[in-house]
Design a protein around this motif. Structure first.
Motif, mmCIF file in Angstrom:
data_model
loop_
_atom_site.group_PDB
_atom_site.id
_atom_site.type_symbol
_atom_site.label_atom_id
_atom_site.label_comp_id
_atom_site.label_asym_id
_atom_site.label_seq_id
_atom_site.Cartn_x
_atom_site.Cartn_y
_atom_site.Cartn_z
ATOM 1 N N GLU A 137 78.166 -7.382 -24.188
ATOM 2 C CA GLU A 137 79.360 -8.006 -23.628
ATOM 3 C C GLU A 137 79.119 -8.702 -22.301
ATOM 4 O O GLU A 137 79.930 -9.530 -21.879
ATOM 5 N N ASP A 138 78.024 -8.373 -21.643
ATOM 6 C CA ASP A 138 77.746 -9.022 -20.361
ATOM 7 C C ASP A 138 76.265 -8.864 -20.050
ATOM 8 O O ASP A 138 75.632 -7.864 -20.460
ATOM 9 N N THR A 139 75.702 -9.841 -19.348
ATOM 10 C CA THR A 139 74.297 -9.787 -18.940
ATOM 11 C C THR A 139 74.174 -10.322 -17.520
ATOM 12 O O THR A 139 75.032 -11.056 -17.033
ATOM 13 N N LEU A 140 73.087 -9.962 -16.862
ATOM 14 C CA LEU A 140 72.802 -10.459 -15.517
ATOM 15 C C LEU A 140 71.289 -10.549 -15.351
ATOM 16 O O LEU A 140 70.564 -9.581 -15.580
ATOM 17 N N TYR A 154 72.140 -5.462 -19.105
ATOM 18 C CA TYR A 154 73.020 -5.636 -20.258
ATOM 19 C C TYR A 154 74.137 -4.600 -20.189
ATOM 20 O O TYR A 154 73.874 -3.419 -19.929
ATOM 21 N N TYR A 155 75.354 -5.062 -20.414
ATOM 22 C CA TYR A 155 76.470 -4.132 -20.622
ATOM 23 C C TYR A 155 76.865 -4.226 -22.088
ATOM 24 O O TYR A 155 77.184 -5.307 -22.597
ATOM 25 N N CYS A 156 76.825 -3.068 -22.781
ATOM 26 C CA CYS A 156 77.013 -3.045 -24.234
ATOM 27 C C CYS A 156 78.083 -2.035 -24.624
ATOM 28 O O CYS A 156 78.241 -0.992 -23.979
ATOM 29 N N ARG A 157 78.790 -2.343 -25.715
ATOM 30 C CA ARG A 157 79.724 -1.415 -26.350
ATOM 31 C C ARG A 157 79.277 -1.185 -27.789
ATOM 32 O O ARG A 157 78.930 -2.137 -28.492
ATOM 33 N N ARG A 158 79.324 0.064 -28.209
ATOM 34 C CA ARG A 158 78.850 0.396 -29.549
ATOM 35 C C ARG A 158 79.758 -0.214 -30.609
ATOM 36 O O ARG A 158 80.987 -0.209 -30.469
ATOM 37 N N ARG A 159 79.141 -0.741 -31.650
ATOM 38 C CA ARG A 159 79.901 -1.326 -32.758
ATOM 39 C C ARG A 159 80.655 -0.224 -33.498
ATOM 40 O O ARG A 159 80.166 0.889 -33.658
ATOM 41 N N GLN A 160 81.836 -0.558 -33.952
ATOM 42 C CA GLN A 160 82.622 0.386 -34.741
ATOM 43 C C GLN A 160 82.141 0.344 -36.186
ATOM 44 O O GLN A 160 81.923 -0.726 -36.749
ATOM 45 N N THR A 161 81.965 1.502 -36.794
ATOM 46 C CA THR A 161 81.518 1.584 -38.187
ATOM 47 C C THR A 161 82.682 1.961 -39.082
ATOM 48 O O THR A 161 83.659 2.565 -38.650
ATOM 49 N N GLY A 162 82.546 1.593 -40.365
ATOM 50 C CA GLY A 162 83.554 1.969 -41.344
ATOM 51 C C GLY A 162 84.736 1.064 -41.370
ATOM 52 O O GLY A 162 84.788 -0.038 -40.929
#
Length: 470
Positions: A449-452, A462-470
């Motif tokens: 979601e964001d990088t620097l 890197y700022y990351c959010r885990r993908r939702q499954t299912g």
């Protein structure tokens, strides 16, 4: 209550006079008739009320059966129940620094001496009965208090030595980190083992002759005897004042123990990091923004060094667990009186973390079972994990994805002098260590979601959010 049925705490089985039950955010303790009677007596004692008011004993109240979320079968097992304040994060002595173990030892001796003065005792002397809340040690095993019988010794003395004193002496006098020793044995450093670890000259160091060498000699001579030592002591006129004299000497000894440490790579991180001031401010802003906007309640800062970014995270979350393999760096973090109270410093190696162990591998739990993070800070660490610890990059990212919903990770490129230093005397077989491979693995589990970019492209956040499954 919406938390399902209450569950037995798998690590509380050792005391036959009580058992811990967990129900959501609530903690209950069942007590036998004897333990309940002891609690009713000790809770009225002046020392107990004083220590409770000072926050040195866990908040506790008697709870009626009608308030208990337990089936009748469980209620019938016990004469009464207590409710304790829940500890935010349970930690273990093999994760503590020297000063944390020293502080816990000081509390154990203080409350034992206070109890003995008023005709009570503490039957156990294990650091597992102490937890850190807001950076202060708090005693949690209220059922350990009992009435002191006339002529009886302090039964917790040897356990105190093996689980508090010997580890502290080894660290202070020999520079031997106690954490691996305490993780190797759930009962601490055994008496005879300690006697072998201290040499002849060590006997002249304060506390070694009396508490290590002489105690080990007496144990070898009388350890297998069929005689009742307690009866012999009572007949010989053993009394409360002798216990108090020993406790006072132990408190004085523990208070004098010091460890300064040496050879720390990260103990002086603030002086030796390789960022410009401008890049450092950008990194701080990125981390603080990620924690604040992510709404994380619990944050892990793995590879925390001296805790600079833990402090930033602490402004915007409820709890930070700041861990590092470097004992001295974490020690300095704990000693810093200005760190926020919601930071818990722990000595922890991400490539060799605290495991599930003890009886049935449930008595002591790994950190994810004790404090699941909402966000993980993994700053300037990945090159150590992949190159130094030889953990494949894909496996490390997969593990991070299984731990927390959010991740702030810093990639340190091969052009960076820190990576070049790691590779200088190694054959470079780390084909997977690249920015492209990292981003490929991140996108398997997360949305970036964001990088620097920092250090002219040699580092990237890197700022990351885990993908939702299912």
């Amino acid at each position: 209550m919406g938390a399902g049925p209450a569950k037995l705490d798998a690590g509380s089985f050792r005391d036959r006079d009580g058992r811990i039950y967990l129900h959501g955010e609530r903690v209950f303790r069942g007590l036998s008739e004897a333990a309940l009677a002891y609690y009713q007596a000790v809770s009225k004692a002046a020392f107990f009320q004083k220590l409770s008011t000072a926050g040195k004993l866990v908040d506790t109240r008697v709870i009626a059966d009608g308030e208990l979320p337990l089936p009748d079968e469980e209620k019938s097992r016990w004469a009464g129940f207590l409710e304790h304040r829940k500890i935010p994060v349970v930690s273990y002595p093999y994760e503590w620094t020297f000063s944390m173990l020293k502080a816990a030892a000081g509390l154990q001796l203080e409350l034992t001496e206070s109890a003995v003065r008023e005709g009570f005792t503490v039957k156990d002397a294990t650091p597992y009965n102490i937890q850190f809340v807001d950076r202060r040690p708090v005693f949690i095993d209220i059922a350990s208090f009992e009435t002191l019988e006339e002529g009886a010794p302090w039964t917790g003395y040897r356990q105190f030595c093996e689980m508090f004193l010997f580890p502290l002496l080894l660290q202070a006098y020999k520079g031997v980190d106690f954490q691996p020793l305490m993780r190797a044995s759930i009962d601490g450093v055994a008496l005879q083992t300690a006697a072998r670890l201290f040499g002849f000259r060590d006997r002249f160091r304060k506390g070694v002759l009396t508490h290590v060498w002489l105690q080990a000699k007496l144990d070898r001579r009388y350890g297998g005897t069929a005689k009742s030592v307690r009866s012999d002591l009572k007949s010989a006129g053993f009394n409360r004042e002798l216990i108090l004299a020993n406790l006072r000497k132990l408190r004085k000894l523990v208070a004098t123990l010091e460890w300064s440490g040496d050879g720390s790579e990260w103990g002086d991180y603030a002086e030796f990091h390789n960022y410009s001031e401008g890049d450092h401010r950008l990194k701080e802003a990125f981390v603080e923004r990620s924690v604040a906007e992510g709404g994380a309640a619990t944050v892990w800062d793995i590879g925390c060094n001296t805790g600079q970014f833990s402090r930033l995270a602490a402004k915007n979350c409820e709890q930070v667990i700041a861990s590092d393999i470097d004992h001295l760096a974490v020690e300095r973090l704990f000693r810093d009186e200005n760190i926020p109270a919601n930071i818990l410093p722990l000595v922890q190696n991400v490539a060799d973390p605290s495991p599930n162990w003890g009886w049935r591998l449930l008595e002591r739990r790994d950190l994810p079972h004790r404090a699941q993070p909402d966000l993980v800070l993994c700053l300037a660490l990945i090159h150590h994990v992949v190159i130094t610890a030889n953990v494949p990059l894909a496996e490390f990212i997969g593990w991070l994805a299984g731990v927390g919903e959010q991740l702030v990770i810093e990639y340190v490129s091969r052009e960076d002098d820190k990576v070049q230093a790691l590779l200088r005397n190694k054959e470079d077989r780390y084909w997977d260590y690249s920015q492209e491979h990292l981003e490929s693995e991140l996108t398997r589990y997360f949305r970036i979601e964001d990088t620097l970019e920092l250090r002219e492209g040699r580092r990237r956040l890197y700022y990351c959010r885990r993908r939702q499954t299912g």
